[in-house]
Enzyme design. Structure first.
Site, PDB file in Angstrom:
ATOM      1  NE  ARG A 150      17.527 -81.786 -35.885  1.00 38.92           N
ATOM      2  CZ  ARG A 150      18.473 -81.526 -36.783  1.00 38.92           C
ATOM      3  NH1 ARG A 150      18.168 -81.450 -38.063  1.00 38.92           N
ATOM      4  NH2 ARG A 150      19.720 -81.351 -36.395  1.00 38.92           N
ATOM      5  CB  VAL A 189       6.078 -75.947 -33.184  1.00 39.62           C
ATOM      6  CG1 VAL A 189       5.948 -75.806 -31.673  1.00 39.62           C
ATOM      7  CG2 VAL A 189       7.123 -76.988 -33.511  1.00 39.62           C
ATOM      8  N   GLY A 190       3.541 -74.229 -34.313  1.00 35.78           N
ATOM      9  CA  GLY A 190       2.860 -72.997 -33.915  1.00 35.78           C
ATOM     10  C   GLY A 190       1.433 -73.152 -33.450  1.00 35.78           C
ATOM     11  CD  GLU A 191      -1.822 -72.434 -37.067  1.00 32.53           C
ATOM     12  OE1 GLU A 191      -2.773 -71.695 -37.267  1.00 32.53           O
ATOM     13  OE2 GLU A 191      -1.259 -73.072 -37.975  1.00 32.53           O
ATOM     14  CG  ASN A 200      15.180 -72.040 -29.606  1.00 36.11           C
ATOM     15  OD1 ASN A 200      14.882 -72.395 -28.458  1.00 36.11           O
ATOM     16  ND2 ASN A 200      15.857 -70.933 -29.854  1.00 36.11           N
ATOM     17  N   PRO A 201      14.134 -75.516 -28.439  1.00 32.70           N
ATOM     18  CG  PRO A 201      15.208 -77.185 -27.226  1.00 32.70           C
ATOM     19  CD  PRO A 201      15.452 -76.105 -28.245  1.00 32.70           C
ATOM     20  CD  GLN A 238       4.844 -70.021 -31.813  1.00 35.25           C
ATOM     21  OE1 GLN A 238       4.058 -69.319 -31.203  1.00 35.25           O
ATOM     22  NE2 GLN A 238       4.806 -70.125 -33.120  1.00 35.25           N
ATOM     23  CB  ILE A 276       4.556 -63.256 -36.833  1.00 38.06           C
ATOM     24  CG1 ILE A 276       3.133 -62.765 -36.645  1.00 38.06           C
ATOM     25  CG2 ILE A 276       4.641 -64.741 -36.673  1.00 38.06           C
ATOM     26  CD1 ILE A 276       2.138 -63.460 -37.533  1.00 38.06           C
ATOM     27  N   GLY A 277       6.472 -63.372 -33.845  1.00 42.86           N
ATOM     28  CA  GLY A 277       6.373 -63.900 -32.492  1.00 42.86           C
ATOM     29  C   GLY A 277       6.624 -65.395 -32.505  1.00 42.86           C
TER      30      GLY A 277
END
Ligand code: MOS
Length: 745
Positions: free
Chosen positions: A633, A709-711, A636-637, A643, A479-480
């Site tokens: 953790r 991490v997403g939000e 993928n930095p 994000q 979804i991105g």
């Protein structure tokens, strides 16, 4: 601050070239920018009919007429469905549905944009014209708005439709009233946030086709399995008879997290016509057809000692919802977990009005709520003349403020300190209006970020073929969020196989079941399921070797390098080894904030921004932003950083631009297009956004050590901006978005 030890930062000293922690570029990037990636709305099997929904322009009342005769006379129009032809449905349940009000069940109208009729035609043009010819007539009733409604307690527990009550409605600890009586400083303010829409680049779209008794669906969704469950429920068919595909989703942010009317109407149209039916929402229809973030009032009260030590935190919220459903925006979610305090009260109310049901929007709950809490904290810092960062550090929670549970992992202190150092916060003058650049005022503001950890059960499969090819399978979509990149990365790490040899199959209910791509959960949950499957695959290959001591192998995993696996399979005459893996947190299928474990699980951040203000024009811009995060953790930095930057831009939009105004007289969204609703564009975004992650491994949240991490990147940004605007101008912003008149001299 400067004396503190520096925290290890992800990527500071060393980044691996592959596997977990490698900053590899997005796997799906090329397919997306070249147009090779195919989205649901681009599916067009031969014989497809186009569907257009005729929707209500009033918010409440009764439909008295539709000119179906004229619509049917339009060349190319095949069928017009109204409430008269519709089967009696339901009841729909919230989750997977976004609202329980199913379309076209009666002539009663409950919200603006409610479907009145579905027009099926050979061409899109004919369907549009057919729908326009329906010319609905109404008996309108005066609608109720947020401002007219009264606050009520949302249903929860076993009552009614309780699925939106994801946490306790009201929580209290300690003596709240007493704390205010004896406090050296009290802040007592109301903060307001508006309705906002997700405005995904890809509008919602569904292609539905029946093949015998099986329903084939291409859908723009965040939750392939949710669409399966929703459609199987309303059509009364087994879930296995609904096959949903969605490899790519062009943004969702919550609007595609649940099932709305259009998926159902497309499937119904396909059943009735016996042909594939495509229903792609227009931009305007997305304003009424798939949820929005509800406007909210936040009442925050803080009591503190002279040195800033909090004695009480009170956060009471009230959000807009529909008459049918008790959607709850837990704006006080952040207040429940952020600061150490002897007394805490969070109270959550809703206001019912004649609107469609709101839905989660990145970042729900903490996003709008933290504008209020972190604004109030800034007001407290001003009242006590203490540094805003020092105030946060003084009240740093070492365990869960409500129940004292230990955090699974929390490195917010490190994030605060490193972000402040990079920003140069120690050089900040305490008083407002103290910094200028030419005729522009400059202001520095900061805020904390906090985000719930949604642990959702997930499954995955890993296949190893005799030719050395590895396939990872999971039902979730890209979804991105980076799933297409990150999930193979996890498999590469566990298997010790280069990522180039790993293919991901995704976005399909024919693949192992995962939760939705929401709640910042995919990497943590599906990633852990992939890790589990990959470990099992290794063990299986080891067992295969050990079975008859192939080539003298010892049978231990370490003894069999992946380069030899293909040969081992060939010797055994095995074409492929397959392993299924799972992530099943305590309390599966869903656990919020570690509620069912012994730990409190949250993601954290610290946001610092510099704003410039032109008081002559009432204009403000973000000049730079430094933000640090504690998210477990980082797999993928590069994708994680993207994000978070997306979240920061999203937060900038919340602060400065986004607002879906409802015309109170008519209960309608005033603008249902992007000329009347402002969104951040590239020109709004400063180049100088410095994002970092504190090096962390959360052993309790997930197998791979990750949290969400997403939000979290969206949270706190609006507060940091408003606090910076106060520092620049001396004006306190308590209503979003900021308007020019708020800043004019
Ligand atoms: Mo996100 S609002 O959990 O899709």
């Amino acid at each position: 601050m400067s004396g503190e030890t520096a925290a290890p930062i992800v990527g500071q000293d060393h980044q691996p070239a592959a596997g977990i922690g490698a900053p590899i570029p997005r796997h799906d990037g090329r397919a997306k920018v070249t147009g090779e990636a195919k989205y649901a709305g681009e599916e067009m099997p031969p014989g497809t009919l186009h569907a257009v929904v005729a929707a209500s322009s009033i918010a409440r009342g009764r439909l008295t007429g539709l000119d179906t005769r004229s619509a049917l006379a339009m060349p190319g129009v095949v069928t017009v469905l109204t409430h008269r032809e519709m089967p009696q449905l339901g009841p729909a349940t919230v989750l997977p549905f976004g609202q329980t009000q199913l379309p076209m069940q009666s002539p009663e109208i409950h919200y603006e944009g409610e479907p009145l009729a579905l027009v099926l035609a050979e061409t899109l043009e004919a369907a549009v014209e057919g729908a326009a010819r329906l010319r609905p007539t109404y008996e309108p009733t005066q609608s109720v708005s947020f401002e007219d409604g009264r606050e009520v307690v949302p249903r929860s527990g076993s009552e009614g439709n309780a699925a939106f009550a994801i946490m306790d409605i009201d929580v209290q600890k300690g003596e709240v009233d007493a704390a205010f009586e004896n406090a050296a400083a009290v802040i007592d303010q109301i903060y307001r946030t508006p309705c906002r829409h997700h405005n995904t680049m890809e509008p919602s779209a569904t292609l539905a086709e029946w093949r015998g008794d099986t329903l084939e669906v291409h859908d723009a969704t965040q939750w392939t399995y949710g669409v399966r469950y929703g459609l199987s429920a309303v059509f009364g068919i087994p879930p296995e008879k609904v096959h949903v595909r969605c490899p790519y989703t062009g943004g969702g942010f919550g609007a595609k997290g649940t099932v709305w009317s259009h998926q159902f109407l497309a499937a119904l149209g396909a059943r009735i016509s016996g042909r594939p039916v495509k229903l792609a929402l227009t931009r305007a229809a997305c304003f009424t057809g798939c949820g929005y973030q509800p406007m909210m009032r936040s009442h925050v009260r803080l009591a503190a000692d002279r040195d800033g030590t909090l004695r009480a935190v009170v956060h009471e919220t009230a959000n807009l919802t529909s008459q049918a459903d008790d959607y709850v925006e837990f704006g006080n979610a952040g207040a429940r977990g952020l600061y150490a305090t002897p007394a805490l009260l969070a109270r959550t109310r809703i206001v019912k009005a004649d609107v469609s049901t709101p839905t989660a929007m990145r970042a729900p709950h903490e996003g709008p709520g933290m504008f209020a809490l972190e604004g109030a904290m800034d007001e407290l810092a001003v009242a006590l003349d203490v540094d805003p960062l020092d105030l946060r550090l003084r009240n740093y929670a070492e365990s869960d403020p409500l129940d004292g549970k230990p955090f699974s992992s929390k490195k917010l202190r490190e994030a605060y300190i490193e972000a402040a150092r990079r920003f140069g916060w120690s050089g900040r003058p305490r008083t407002p209006r103290a910094m200028r650049d030419g005729h522009k005022l400059l202001g520095w503001g900061m805020a904390s970020a906090i985000m719930g950890t949604n642990r959702i059960a997930a499954n995955a499969r890993v296949r190893f073929a005799v030719d050395g090819a590895v396939t990872v399978e999971a039902g979730c979509q890209e979804i991105g969020n980076g799933a297409a990149t990150v999930l193979p990365q996890v498999a590469a790490e566990v298997l010790g196989i280069p990522i180039e040899r790993i293919t991901l199959r995704r976005g399909d209910t024919g693949l192992p079941e995962t939760g939705g791509t929401f709640g910042s959960s995919t990497t943590m949950c599906v990633g852990s399921a992939v890790a589990d499957a990959a470990e099992k695959l290794k063990a299986r290959i080891a067992a295969l070797t050990a079975a008859n001591g192939a080539n003298g192998a010892s049978g231990t995993e370490a003894a069999i390098p992946p380069e030899r696996w293909g040969a081992i399979l060939a010797e055994r005459g095995v074409a492929e080894v397959v392993a299924d893996g799972a992530f099943a947190p305590v309390g599966s299928p869903w656990d919020l904030n570690g509620g069912q474990s012994g730990y409190a699980m949250l993601s954290w951040g610290a946001v610092f921004v510099e704003m410039e203000v032109d008081e002559a024009l009432g204009l403000a811009r973000m000049r730079r932003c430094v933000a640090g995060y504690s998210v477990g953790r980082v797999v993928n930095p590069r994708t994680a950083r993207s994000q978070v930057i997306g979240g920061i831009v999203w937060g900038y939009g919340r602060a400065m631009l986004e607002e879906s105004v409802i015309d109170r007289r008519y209960g309608r969204f005033l603008s249902k297009n992007l000329s009347g609703v402002m969104l951040p564009v590239n020109a709004d975004v400063p180049r100088d956004i410095d994002v970092f992650f504190v090096d962390e491994h959360d052993p309790h949240a997930s197998k791979i050590g990750a949290r969400g991490v997403g939000e979290v990147g969206e949270v706190g940004v609006a507060a940091a901006i408003a606090n910076a605007l106060y520092h620049a101008t001396g004006r306190r912003i308590r209503r979003l978005p900021v308007h020019a008149e708020d800043l004019l001299a």
